[in-house]
Each structure stands twice: as C-alpha cells, then as structure tokens.
Design a protein around this motif. Structure first.
Motif, PDB file in Angstrom:
ATOM      1  N   PRO A   1      -8.465 -49.462  22.927  1.00 34.85           N
ATOM      2  CA  PRO A   1      -8.831 -49.166  24.316  1.00 34.85           C
ATOM      3  C   PRO A   1     -10.266 -49.638  24.578  1.00 34.85           C
ATOM      4  O   PRO A   1     -11.109 -49.542  23.704  1.00 34.85           O
ATOM      5  N   THR A   2     -10.495 -50.163  25.764  1.00 34.46           N
ATOM      6  CA  THR A   2     -11.815 -50.719  26.078  1.00 34.46           C
ATOM      7  C   THR A   2     -12.565 -49.910  27.132  1.00 34.46           C
ATOM      8  O   THR A   2     -13.754 -50.121  27.326  1.00 34.46           O
ATOM      9  N   THR A   3     -11.879 -49.012  27.819  1.00 36.99           N
ATOM     10  CA  THR A   3     -12.522 -48.170  28.830  1.00 36.99           C
ATOM     11  C   THR A   3     -11.911 -46.782  28.765  1.00 36.99           C
ATOM     12  O   THR A   3     -10.917 -46.548  28.076  1.00 36.99           O
ATOM     13  N   ILE A   4     -12.512 -45.869  29.506  1.00 34.04           N
ATOM     14  CA  ILE A   4     -11.932 -44.545  29.651  1.00 34.04           C
ATOM     15  C   ILE A   4     -11.718 -44.250  31.127  1.00 34.04           C
ATOM     16  O   ILE A   4     -12.405 -44.790  31.991  1.00 34.04           O
ATOM     17  N   TYR A   5     -10.739 -43.425  31.394  1.00 39.14           N
ATOM     18  CA  TYR A   5     -10.493 -42.906  32.736  1.00 39.14           C
ATOM     19  C   TYR A   5     -11.045 -41.504  32.737  1.00 39.14           C
ATOM     20  O   TYR A   5     -10.585 -40.645  31.982  1.00 39.14           O
ATOM     21  N   SER A   6     -12.050 -41.242  33.540  1.00 32.06           N
ATOM     22  CA  SER A   6     -12.714 -39.953  33.550  1.00 32.06           C
ATOM     23  C   SER A   6     -11.728 -38.844  33.862  1.00 32.06           C
ATOM     24  O   SER A   6     -11.202 -38.757  34.964  1.00 32.06           O
ATOM     25  N   ALA A   7     -11.420 -38.055  32.846  1.00 28.91           N
ATOM     26  CA  ALA A   7     -10.450 -36.975  32.975  1.00 28.91           C
ATOM     27  C   ALA A   7     -10.766 -35.906  31.943  1.00 28.91           C
ATOM     28  O   ALA A   7     -10.488 -36.074  30.768  1.00 28.91           O
ATOM     29  N   SER A   8     -11.364 -34.830  32.377  1.00 28.61           N
ATOM     30  CA  SER A   8     -11.669 -33.721  31.486  1.00 28.61           C
ATOM     31  C   SER A   8     -10.455 -32.801  31.434  1.00 28.61           C
ATOM     32  O   SER A   8      -9.801 -32.601  32.454  1.00 28.61           O
ATOM     33  N   PRO A   9     -10.066 -32.264  30.303  1.00 24.77           N
ATOM     34  CA  PRO A   9     -10.735 -32.261  29.006  1.00 24.77           C
ATOM     35  C   PRO A   9     -10.181 -33.277  28.015  1.00 24.77           C
ATOM     36  O   PRO A   9     -10.026 -32.982  26.840  1.00 24.77           O
ATOM     37  N   PHE A  10      -9.870 -34.476  28.432  1.00 24.62           N
ATOM     38  CA  PHE A  10      -9.402 -35.514  27.514  1.00 24.62           C
ATOM     39  C   PHE A  10     -10.582 -36.201  26.839  1.00 24.62           C
ATOM     40  O   PHE A  10     -11.650 -36.333  27.426  1.00 24.62           O
ATOM     41  N   VAL A  11     -10.375 -36.652  25.589  1.00 15.36           N
ATOM     42  CA  VAL A  11     -11.369 -37.451  24.873  1.00 15.36           C
ATOM     43  C   VAL A  11     -10.674 -38.681  24.309  1.00 15.36           C
ATOM     44  O   VAL A  11      -9.492 -38.639  23.970  1.00 15.36           O
ATOM     45  N   CYS A  12     -11.407 -39.774  24.238  1.00 16.68           N
ATOM     46  CA  CYS A  12     -10.912 -41.022  23.660  1.00 16.68           C
ATOM     47  C   CYS A  12     -11.914 -41.446  22.592  1.00 16.68           C
ATOM     48  O   CYS A  12     -13.068 -41.712  22.895  1.00 16.68           O
ATOM     49  N   MET A  13     -11.464 -41.477  21.349  1.00 19.66           N
ATOM     50  CA  MET A  13     -12.352 -41.793  20.227  1.00 19.66           C
ATOM     51  C   MET A  13     -11.810 -42.985  19.456  1.00 19.66           C
ATOM     52  O   MET A  13     -10.627 -43.044  19.124  1.00 19.66           O
ATOM     53  N   VAL A  14     -12.673 -43.960  19.170  1.00 20.95           N
ATOM     54  CA  VAL A  14     -12.310 -45.194  18.475  1.00 20.95           C
ATOM     55  C   VAL A  14     -12.817 -45.130  17.041  1.00 20.95           C
ATOM     56  O   VAL A  14     -13.926 -44.654  16.790  1.00 20.95           O
ATOM     57  N   LYS A  15     -11.994 -45.620  16.093  1.00 22.49           N
ATOM     58  CA  LYS A  15     -12.428 -45.660  14.691  1.00 22.49           C
ATOM     59  C   LYS A  15     -13.692 -46.494  14.575  1.00 22.49           C
ATOM     60  O   LYS A  15     -13.781 -47.581  15.154  1.00 22.49           O
ATOM     61  N   ASP A  16     -14.646 -45.986  13.837  1.00 22.87           N
ATOM     62  CA  ASP A  16     -15.911 -46.689  13.581  1.00 22.87           C
ATOM     63  C   ASP A  16     -15.705 -47.541  12.349  1.00 22.87           C
ATOM     64  O   ASP A  16     -15.609 -47.029  11.245  1.00 22.87           O
ATOM     65  N   THR A  17     -15.599 -48.848  12.529  1.00 21.83           N
ATOM     66  CA  THR A  17     -15.307 -49.728  11.388  1.00 21.83           C
ATOM     67  C   THR A  17     -16.533 -50.439  10.895  1.00 21.83           C
ATOM     68  O   THR A  17     -17.507 -50.560  11.549  1.00 21.83           O
TER      69      THR A  17
ATOM     70  N   ASP B   1     -18.912 -38.588   9.137  1.00 23.80           N
ATOM     71  CA  ASP B   1     -18.016 -39.144   8.147  1.00 23.80           C
ATOM     72  C   ASP B   1     -18.199 -40.648   8.156  1.00 23.80           C
ATOM     73  O   ASP B   1     -18.064 -41.272   9.199  1.00 23.80           O
ATOM     74  N   ALA B   2     -18.525 -41.215   7.016  1.00 25.91           N
ATOM     75  CA  ALA B   2     -18.637 -42.673   6.959  1.00 25.91           C
ATOM     76  C   ALA B   2     -17.303 -43.257   7.379  1.00 25.91           C
ATOM     77  O   ALA B   2     -16.262 -42.874   6.886  1.00 25.91           O
ATOM     78  N   GLY B   3     -17.347 -44.175   8.327  1.00 23.38           N
ATOM     79  CA  GLY B   3     -16.108 -44.729   8.844  1.00 23.38           C
ATOM     80  C   GLY B   3     -15.402 -43.745   9.749  1.00 23.38           C
ATOM     81  O   GLY B   3     -14.183 -43.747   9.838  1.00 23.38           O
ATOM     82  N   GLY B   4     -16.153 -42.878  10.440  1.00 19.44           N
ATOM     83  CA  GLY B   4     -15.578 -41.882  11.335  1.00 19.44           C
ATOM     84  C   GLY B   4     -15.170 -42.480  12.669  1.00 19.44           C
ATOM     85  O   GLY B   4     -14.654 -43.584  12.728  1.00 19.44           O
ATOM     86  N   TYR B   5     -15.426 -41.759  13.748  1.00 19.82           N
ATOM     87  CA  TYR B   5     -15.016 -42.183  15.081  1.00 19.82           C
ATOM     88  C   TYR B   5     -16.208 -42.198  16.016  1.00 19.82           C
ATOM     89  O   TYR B   5     -17.146 -41.431  15.857  1.00 19.82           O
ATOM     90  N   VAL B   6     -16.152 -43.099  16.995  1.00 23.15           N
ATOM     91  CA  VAL B   6     -17.190 -43.183  18.017  1.00 23.15           C
ATOM     92  C   VAL B   6     -16.519 -43.172  19.383  1.00 23.15           C
ATOM     93  O   VAL B   6     -15.345 -43.500  19.513  1.00 23.15           O
ATOM     94  N   ASP B   7     -17.270 -42.797  20.406  1.00 28.22           N
ATOM     95  CA  ASP B   7     -16.710 -42.775  21.750  1.00 28.22           C
ATOM     96  C   ASP B   7     -16.612 -44.186  22.317  1.00 28.22           C
ATOM     97  O   ASP B   7     -17.289 -45.096  21.883  1.00 28.22           O
ATOM     98  N   VAL B   8     -15.729 -44.359  23.287  1.00 30.18           N
ATOM     99  CA  VAL B   8     -15.491 -45.670  23.889  1.00 30.18           C
ATOM    100  C   VAL B   8     -16.649 -46.086  24.777  1.00 30.18           C
ATOM    101  O   VAL B   8     -17.080 -47.221  24.767  1.00 30.18           O
ATOM    102  N   GLY B   9     -17.170 -45.171  25.574  1.00 28.99           N
ATOM    103  CA  GLY B   9     -18.255 -45.479  26.501  1.00 28.99           C
ATOM    104  C   GLY B   9     -19.474 -44.643  26.201  1.00 28.99           C
ATOM    105  O   GLY B   9     -19.693 -44.224  25.071  1.00 28.99           O
ATOM    106  N   THR B  10     -20.257 -44.369  27.222  1.00 23.41           N
ATOM    107  CA  THR B  10     -21.442 -43.540  27.036  1.00 23.41           C
ATOM    108  C   THR B  10     -21.073 -42.072  26.992  1.00 23.41           C
ATOM    109  O   THR B  10     -21.854 -41.247  26.563  1.00 23.41           O
TER     110      THR B  10
END
Length: 117
Positions: free
Chosen positions: A101-117, A33-42
């Motif tokens: 958010p600038t980092t993630i705390y490794s915790a499965s099954p959580f996901v952190c997704m940032v808007k792709d601007t 999706d144009a303007g979708g979401y990207v992950d915070v880290g790798t």
C-alpha cells in the motif's frame, strides 16, 4: 526506549519491555523489533490504500480475516513471507497485504503498517 503506547492524545515511552497487553480499541502498544513495521505516511491512523486512494482487491492485493488484537494481526502478517503490510481496525478486522500500500485513507481506528525491510 524499547516500546511505546499511544492513543487519544496520549503517548508513553517504555524503558522496559511490557509483558502483557490490555485489549482496547483506543490505544496501541508497539515494541521495537529489528525488521519491525513502520507507518505508511506521517500518521498511521487510516486504512491501507493503493495509489490515489484506490481500494485493493481482496484475494489479489490482500487477504482478510478476524483476530482479537492488533498484535495478532501483525503476527499473522509476519508469519506470511508474501505479506508486506497489515491493516487492523474495528471488531478485529485484519488484512494482510501482498501488494505494497502506498497511501492511507484517513479512518480511525484503523491502522496501516508496512514491514520495515
């Protein structure tokens, strides 16, 4: 490729748009999706955090609610102009972040997704 599915050491690339989702906690389906979401880290597996892994403050950095699927959490964030990212996890846990958010705390099954601007 117009979408992908991943989870449990499994990844599929879709060349036609999926028309339905089967709710499961161990797999995620994302459509391009144009303007979708990207992950915070790798790796987007983990809870949203601020610098140095600091938790955000509810009501200041994010709001929380309960939804049925990750897609509903993403749509909730998309509907709020102030929302910069979302976190989705166990039992429909959904956070809409107004502070980036600038980092993630490794915790499965959580996901952190940032808007792709």
């Amino acid at each position: 490729c117009v979408a992908y599915e991943y989870g449990s050491n499994h990844c599929e690339y879709w060349y036609s748009l999926p028309t339905a989702l089967h709710s499961t906690s161990s797999y995620v389906c994302k459509a391009k999706d144009a303007g979708g979401y990207v992950d915070v880290g790798t790796d987007d597996t983990g809870a949203c955090r601020l610098n140095h892994g600091v938790n955000g403050v509810i009501g200041t950095d994010y709001t929380a609610n309960t939804v049925g699927t990750e897609l509903e959490c993403e749509q909730d964030c998309t509907s709020k102009p102030e929302c910069l990212a979302y976190e989705y996890g166990l039992n429909g846990h959904c956070e809409s972040w107004s502070t980036l958010p600038t980092t993630i705390y490794s915790a499965s099954p959580f996901v952190c997704m940032v808007k792709d601007t």
